[in-house]
Design an enzyme around this catalytic site. Structure first.
Site: not given
Length: 496
Positions: A340, A442
């Protein structure tokens, strides 16, 4: 006072301070009452955390409430944590209401407006009460912070508005538990004090009988009954980390696994529970590197974690000299994975023209991936499934990010994600030499097949058969400890 006559019963666990174990106590009670056959839901009116989870309806809530929902055997929902604050600076945070970002707020301005959020908080609470037999509520920080009492929605302000009885938890492991409980009793006003029905002691080590006199003294000074003394629970270490206090403990505890992975502790690190499955692998050492220390030269790989403020943490990364350490790591043939915000940092440029995460600006990235990122207001929140391009291993995870990343290295995706109609969507980027990669997904390492294949590619033998099974077993251990050491019948009796 709220009307407690309708809907489910409710009970609130507040603490004498932060990190007294409220989240795990709520998870333990939720699982224990669920095992007794009750329909249970968790609730936290206001949370402050950069570790968040995506709900099935595409919202976001605190990671702890997602774990507590799991303890109840139900999917997480935005009603379980209606107000989430995600710190971006020392004095400001992103404000998430019922799973959606509604803006940013400085600490002072939030204190002035938080009372405006109480109706939404109570509405979510009442919706949960209509779904179950018992709502177990978690407070935030401590009700003893009387300077924050005006407009409070996290502790006594909520408890009194909703008519929910409170049990105060004290942490004996840190010391001073008698003073913290008696002191809280002393500083609360009479109406707030009357909302508390009793107390419990958490994280006791050793023979519980040695604290019998301590319990008696607290009861005498507060006139509150004790609902039990909960021993320190080693099972807690096998559950997802919630906040930066967990990271500080990680930095002091290394395992002996042969595959050594370094993770810089960014100032606004987010969703670092991505690393939990790896740190439970017996063949892996995950070393959290605190500010002021170099990235270890003998690490096989470096994982750049998520960040709540990418540009600020990119500057922080450079200020620690970690960019120099990373350059040496790459020269020695080490691999790097960006997750991310870490993925964004690995590119050539990170731009925030609208000031989404801080002051507007643009900065050069670390330059290991041929991609550029532009932050934008629209936030991507979704659960994903797919496969690892290199291994073909199945994966599950979620996306939670601001910004669009494009560039030549996107032609070599790290993942293929499932899309409607059976199509596959390329996600992430891999460098030409294959040693640098980044992704917005994630939770990759929580999928056993994906994690095992990823470790084998790095010449490490997987040893954790089931991450989900490990979490479930830990929740059961917490519930069993609650049954043994807390008076669950008395807690149920005071719930309203």
């Amino acid at each position: 006072m709220g009307d407690a006559a309708s809907g489910a019963r409710a009970l609130m666990i507040q603490g004498t301070g932060s990190d007294v174990g409220k989240s795990l106590l709520v998870a333990a009670l939720a699982r224990a009452y669920t095992r007794r056959g009750l329909r249970v839901r968790p609730f936290k009116p206001q949370n402050m955390s950069n570790n968040a989870a995506v709900t099935p309806d595409g919202g976001e809530i605190g990671r702890a409430q997602a774990l507590q929902a799991r303890a109840c055997g139900v999917p997480p929902s935005v009603d379980m944590n209606p107000v989430l604050l995600k710190p971006q600076t020392d004095v400001g945070a992103q404000l998430v209401l019922r799973g959606r970002v509604i803006g940013t707020a400085g600490a002072a301005s939030y204190q002035r407006r938080k009372g405006e959020l109480l109706p939404a908080v109570l509405e979510s609470f009442q919706r949960l009460r209509g779904q179950c037999d018992l709502v177990v509520v978690e407070g935030a920080g401590s009700p003893a912070e009387t300077n924050l009492r005006a407009g409070d929605i996290a502790n006594m302000g909520f408890a009194r508005a909703a008519g929910v009885p409170v049990v105060l938890a004290g942490d004996i492991d840190r010391g001073g538990v008698i003073a913290s409980l008696v002191g809280t009793h002393r500083v609360l006003d009479a109406d707030d004090r009357a909302q508390i029905r009793g107390f419990l002691i958490n994280k006791f080590r050793g023979d519980v009988r040695l604290f019998d006199k301590g319990v008696t003294e607290i009861e005498a000074r507060t006139h509150w009954p004790c609902f039990g003394v909960m021993p320190h629970q080693p099972a807690a270490a096998r559950l997802p980390a919630e906040d930066g206090m967990d990271l500080a403990r990680w930095a002091r505890r290394l395992s002996g696994g042969a595959l050594r992975i370094a993770v810089p502790m960014l100032s606004r690190i987010a969703n670092f529970d991505d690393l939990d499955p790896l740190r439970l692998e017996p063949g892996v050492t995950v070393e959290m590197v605190p500010p002021g220390r170099p990235l270890p030269g003998d690490a096989h790989g470096v994982i750049l974690p998520g960040s709540k403020a990418t540009l600020a943490d990119l500057a922080f990364f450079r200020a620690q000299g970690w960019d120099i350490d990373l350059a040496g790591h790459v020269r020695r043939g080490g691999w790097v994975l960006g997750l991310c915000g870490g993925y964004q940092m690995l590119g050539r440029i990170v731009a925030d023209p609208d000031g989404i995460e801080g002051p507007p600006g643009t900065a050069p990235g670390l330059g290991y991936l041929e991609v550029e990122t532009v932050l934008a207001p629209a936030k991507t929140l979704r659960a994903v499934t797919g496969r690892d391009v290199a291994t073909g291993a199945a994966l599950t995870g979620y996306e939670m990010h601001l910004g669009v990343t494009e560039g030549p290295d996107r032609a070599r995706p790290l993942l293929h994600l499932d899309a409607d109609g059976g199509d596959r969507v390329a996600e992430g980027a891999v460098s030409l030499n294959g040693r640098i990669a980044g992704t917005y997904v994630h939770g990759l390492f929580g999928h056993d097949d994906q994690r095992a294949a990823w470790l084998r590619r790095r010449n490490a033998a997987p040893g954790l058969d089931s991450y989900d099974g490990t979490v479930e077993a830990a929740l059961d251990e917490l519930a069993e400890a609650a049954e043994r050491h807390l008076d669950l019948d008395a807690l149920w009796a005071i719930s309203r």
